[in-house]
Write an enzyme that holds these catalytic residues in place. Structure first.
Site, short mmCIF file in Angstrom:
data_model
loop_
_atom_site.label_atom_id
_atom_site.label_comp_id
_atom_site.label_asym_id
_atom_site.label_seq_id
_atom_site.Cartn_x
_atom_site.Cartn_y
_atom_site.Cartn_z
N HIS A 134 39.71 133.73 111.29
CA HIS A 134 38.42 133.46 110.66
C HIS A 134 37.31 133.94 111.59
O HIS A 134 37.28 133.59 112.76
CB HIS A 134 38.26 131.97 110.38
CG HIS A 134 39.13 131.48 109.27
ND1 HIS A 134 38.93 130.27 108.65
CD2 HIS A 134 40.21 132.04 108.65
CE1 HIS A 134 39.84 130.10 107.70
NE2 HIS A 134 40.63 131.16 107.70
N LYS A 172 48.98 119.25 110.11
CA LYS A 172 50.12 118.47 109.65
C LYS A 172 50.91 119.26 108.61
O LYS A 172 50.33 120.02 107.84
CB LYS A 172 49.68 117.13 109.05
CG LYS A 172 48.83 116.27 109.98
CD LYS A 172 49.64 115.77 111.17
CE LYS A 172 48.81 114.88 112.07
NZ LYS A 172 49.55 114.44 113.26
N GLY A 193 29.92 129.93 108.26
CA GLY A 193 30.15 128.81 109.14
C GLY A 193 29.16 127.69 108.88
O GLY A 193 28.14 127.87 108.20
N GLU A 218 46.87 127.43 106.18
CA GLU A 218 45.81 127.59 107.17
C GLU A 218 46.04 126.57 108.28
O GLU A 218 46.30 125.40 108.01
CB GLU A 218 44.45 127.36 106.51
CG GLU A 218 43.26 127.48 107.45
CD GLU A 218 41.95 127.33 106.72
OE1 GLU A 218 41.70 128.15 105.81
OE2 GLU A 218 41.19 126.39 107.02
N TYR A 224 33.38 128.70 95.95
CA TYR A 224 33.16 127.26 95.82
C TYR A 224 33.18 126.85 94.34
O TYR A 224 32.17 126.99 93.64
CB TYR A 224 31.82 126.88 96.45
CG TYR A 224 31.76 127.21 97.93
CD1 TYR A 224 32.16 126.28 98.88
CD2 TYR A 224 31.36 128.47 98.37
CE1 TYR A 224 32.14 126.58 100.23
CE2 TYR A 224 31.34 128.78 99.72
CZ TYR A 224 31.73 127.84 100.64
OH TYR A 224 31.72 128.14 101.98
#
Length: 319
Positions: free
Chosen positions: A95, A307, A126, A19, A181
């Site tokens: 997204h 990164k 969101g 992502e 989650y």
């Protein structure tokens, strides 16, 4: 190709995906490419691109008054998706958010996805607007990801907001991802309550689940079992985020409301510097991912946060 088709075609082999975050305004896309390039050797079949909601900025009018304006600091999600697809020949997953978007704006985004040949979307409620304690629906927008999933499915079969009788002869369904989650959503009063919401999103038409980051595999495995016990049989993709700085010990639990294992906390606290912390994060993620591979996860999905050097080191040990 749809995410579910990629998983099916892999025939039990675990895939690699990542992502990415759009650059801030004024930064060229080349910086994003520099972080994606080193990871292409692991053949990601798809790349997610996040979307940022609006936020307030205050402009000094020079007379002692401040004018409040709304802006987006990281625009261009669909444009970046199209650029990545063209450059790397991989599928992209934009997204879509409830927060910050009206239903009409969502419809325009979905139509643009069709024009661009984008078959996959991630449907998310969101977060609350920056500076707000609680999520508030945008006027004319959706209150929950479940409602967003319904709209995405409706549009896939030609049912638009203001042309409800128009239905396409061919079903052009988007492949829809939703969030899961393992340590429950921050706003859910209990895990069971959170799982009921997940079930509603799946019943509305979600095709796969991507989990929030976690650092204890037991929590992911227990989450998968609970989801399966509810009769949900779609793929559950684990989200992986390697720790990179000591600051993450406070930042990640604060932002994502997750627990970190004591062993990991102790190692990070005893590290001499952030380079040592980054190596600890790499080694922890490698161990974590190997266990997940043994468990048979369909995809290892990495949150790159702009990164790639640590993710490359992790993936080199796994793929």
């Amino acid at each position: 190709m749809k995410i579910t088709e990629h998983i099916q075609n892999a025939k039990g082999k675990t895939l690699f995906s990542l992502e990415v975050i759009p650059p801030t305004r004024g930064i060229g896309i080349e910086d994003l490419y520099k972080n994606i390039d080193p990871l292409m050797e692991f053949k990601p079949p798809f790349i997610d691109v996040t979307t940022s909601r609006e936020e307030y900025i205050y402009i000094d009018k020079g007379n002692g008054l401040m004018e409040r304006k709304t802006t987006r600091m990281r625009p261009g999600t669909l444009g970046i998706c199209a650029a990545i697809q063209h450059k790397y020949d991989v599928d992209t997953v934009p997204h879509l958010l409830c927060g910050g978007f009206t239903k009409e704006e969502t419809e325009y985004l979905l139509v643009d996805c069709m024009y661009l040949g984008i078959e996959n979307v991630m449907a998310l409620r969101g977060d609350a607007m920056k500076g707000h304690q609680y999520f508030e629906p945008t006027p004319g927008g959706h209150e929950s990801a479940m409602e967003l999933v319904h709209q995405i499915n409706d549009l896939g079969r030609g049912k638009y907001l203001h042309d409800e009788d128009q239905v396409c002869d061919e079903f052009n369904k988007f492949c829809i991802g939703v969030a899961g989650y393992p340590e429950k959503h921050i706003e859910a009063p209990s895990m069971n309550y959170d799982l009921k919401w997940l079930k509603q999103k799946v019943d509305a038409g979600a095709d796969y689940i991507v989990t929030q980051m976690f650092f204890d595999n037991k929590k992911y495995i227990e989450f998968v079992q609970k989801v399966r016990d509810m009769g949900i049989n779609i793929p559950i993709i684990p989200g992986i985020k390697p720790i990179a700085t000591k600051r993450h010990l406070k930042l990640l639990p604060q932002v994502f409301k997750i627990d970190l294992p004591e062993d990991l906390i102790n190692e990070v606290e005893n590290a001499k510097n952030n380079e040592a912390v980054k190596q600890i994060g790499i080694e922890w993620a490698i161990k974590q991912c190997r266990e997940l591979l043994d468990f048979g996860v369909p995809v290892l999905h990495f949150y790159s946060m702009g990164k790639s050097d640590n993710i490359k080191k992790i993936a080199s040990e796994l793929f």
